[in-house]
Design a protein around this motif. Structure first.
Motif, PDB file in Angstrom:
ATOM      1  N   LYS A  71       1.613  -0.685 -13.220  1.00  0.00           N
ATOM      2  CA  LYS A  71       0.141  -0.642 -13.254  1.00  0.00           C
ATOM      3  C   LYS A  71      -0.426  -1.791 -14.093  1.00  0.00           C
ATOM      4  CE  LYS A  71      -3.648   2.552 -14.125  1.00  0.00           C
ATOM      5  NZ  LYS A  71      -3.997   3.897 -14.593  1.00  0.00           N
ATOM      6  N   LYS A  74      -0.853  -4.795 -11.733  1.00  0.00           N
ATOM      7  CA  LYS A  74      -1.231  -4.349 -10.389  1.00  0.00           C
ATOM      8  C   LYS A  74      -1.806  -5.454  -9.495  1.00  0.00           C
ATOM      9  CE  LYS A  74      -5.786  -2.498 -11.436  1.00  0.00           C
ATOM     10  NZ  LYS A  74      -6.602  -1.309 -11.402  1.00  0.00           N
ATOM     11  N   GLU A  82       4.556  -2.668  -4.725  1.00  0.00           N
ATOM     12  CA  GLU A  82       3.240  -2.324  -4.173  1.00  0.00           C
ATOM     13  C   GLU A  82       3.294  -0.977  -3.465  1.00  0.00           C
ATOM     14  OE1 GLU A  82      -0.649  -2.338  -3.317  1.00  0.00           O
ATOM     15  OE2 GLU A  82       0.295  -3.949  -4.465  1.00  0.00           O
ATOM     16  N   TYR A  85       3.574   1.672  -6.178  1.00  0.00           N
ATOM     17  CA  TYR A  85       2.299   1.815  -6.880  1.00  0.00           C
ATOM     18  C   TYR A  85       1.291   2.581  -6.021  1.00  0.00           C
ATOM     19  CZ  TYR A  85      -2.091   0.650  -9.145  1.00  0.00           C
ATOM     20  OH  TYR A  85      -3.320   0.739  -9.746  1.00  0.00           O
ATOM     21  N   SER A  86       1.214   2.237  -4.762  1.00  0.00           N
ATOM     22  CA  SER A  86       0.291   2.915  -3.853  1.00  0.00           C
ATOM     23  C   SER A  86       0.628   4.401  -3.724  1.00  0.00           C
ATOM     24  CB  SER A  86       0.345   2.247  -2.483  1.00  0.00           C
ATOM     25  OG  SER A  86      -0.436   2.928  -1.557  1.00  0.00           O
ATOM     26  N   THR A  89       0.111   6.292  -7.194  1.00  0.00           N
ATOM     27  CA  THR A  89      -1.326   6.435  -7.477  1.00  0.00           C
ATOM     28  C   THR A  89      -1.914   7.564  -6.652  1.00  0.00           C
ATOM     29  OG1 THR A  89      -1.506   4.081  -7.968  1.00  0.00           O
ATOM     30  CG2 THR A  89      -3.547   5.232  -7.472  1.00  0.00           C
ATOM     31  N   GLU A  90      -1.585   7.604  -5.379  1.00  0.00           N
ATOM     32  CA  GLU A  90      -2.083   8.679  -4.508  1.00  0.00           C
ATOM     33  C   GLU A  90      -1.506  10.029  -4.926  1.00  0.00           C
ATOM     34  OE1 GLU A  90      -4.426  10.123  -1.282  1.00  0.00           O
ATOM     35  OE2 GLU A  90      -4.454   8.320  -2.511  1.00  0.00           O
ATOM     36  N   THR A 109       0.759  11.394  -0.081  1.00  0.00           N
ATOM     37  CA  THR A 109       1.548  10.337  -0.717  1.00  0.00           C
ATOM     38  C   THR A 109       2.301   9.521   0.337  1.00  0.00           C
ATOM     39  OG1 THR A 109       1.788  11.673  -2.717  1.00  0.00           O
ATOM     40  CG2 THR A 109       3.357   9.868  -2.413  1.00  0.00           C
ATOM     41  N   SER A 112      -0.107   7.275   2.262  1.00  0.00           N
ATOM     42  CA  SER A 112      -0.471   6.113   1.452  1.00  0.00           C
ATOM     43  C   SER A 112       0.650   5.074   1.433  1.00  0.00           C
ATOM     44  CB  SER A 112      -0.793   6.558   0.031  1.00  0.00           C
ATOM     45  OG  SER A 112      -1.021   5.462  -0.799  1.00  0.00           O
ATOM     46  N   ALA A 116       0.808   1.142   2.878  1.00  0.00           N
ATOM     47  CA  ALA A 116       1.275   0.036   2.035  1.00  0.00           C
ATOM     48  C   ALA A 116       2.434  -0.702   2.707  1.00  0.00           C
ATOM     49  CB  ALA A 116       1.686   0.548   0.661  1.00  0.00           C
ATOM     50  N   ARG A 119       1.054  -2.968   5.399  1.00  0.00           N
ATOM     51  CA  ARG A 119       0.453  -4.189   4.833  1.00  0.00           C
ATOM     52  C   ARG A 119       1.523  -5.179   4.406  1.00  0.00           C
ATOM     53  NH1 ARG A 119      -3.585  -0.892   1.200  1.00  0.00           N
ATOM     54  NH2 ARG A 119      -5.193  -0.454   2.745  1.00  0.00           N
TER      55      ARG A 119
END
Length: 167
Positions: A71, A74, A82, A85-86, A89-90, A109, A112, A116, A119
């Protein structure tokens, strides 16, 4: 009887269209190799970063601590960091609001993390459509130039009264 034919002479004596075809093919080749070298470096770096993060992830360290470390950076995350982290976080966001529904938390989760992953894959696949297009059309462009050159050679042979292949 020998004919000294150099590569440069062949290019200079080719018709304008054939020279244009050679120039296009050379340009596409240079651009393609630049993209291939760049992609190779990006993929090598992504592999190295992924292995480093996986070593940290599977070391048995507390996931909350790994999350805090990630984090802090980030804005510089990529690859598996990534995705982690995504997802984390979710997970934390959903756990606050839906602590009594673990299936809902895991589904959110996972969703999410899938976004990611998409992407990250999209980033890694940059320029692949161009490379695929160049790879599929280059033989036809080259064949066109070859056929054009051969046609003009036969036309020139047909215009002379005594046709020989001597230079």
């Amino acid at each position: 009887m020998t004919a000294d034919i150099s590569f440069v002479d062949l290019i200079l004596e080719a018709s304008l269209l054939v020279q244009l075809v050679m120039l296009i093919l050379m340009g596409m080749s240079v651009v393609s190799w630049a993209m291939i070298i760049k992609r190779s470096k990006v993929l090598k770096e992504a592999t190295k970063e992924s292995e480093t993060f996986e070593d940290k992830f599977w070391s048995g360290a507390d996931l909350a601590q790994i999350y805090q470390d990630v984090k802090k950076r980030k804005d510089d995350l990529s690859g598996t960091e990534e995705i982690f982290y995504s997802g984390f976080t979710e997970f934390l966001r959903l756990r606050k609001s839906n602590a009594d529904s673990p299936a809902f938390i895991m589904e959110g989760t996972g969703r999410s993390m899938r976004v990611a992953v998409s992407r990250e894959v999209e980033d890694l696949e940059t320029n692949l459509p161009f490379l695929a297009t160049v790879g599929s059309i280059s033989p036809y462009i080259g064949l066109f130039g070859t056929v054009w050159g051969i046609m003009h050679a036969f036309i020139a042979l047909g215009e002379v009264k005594q046709a020989t292949l001597a230079w």
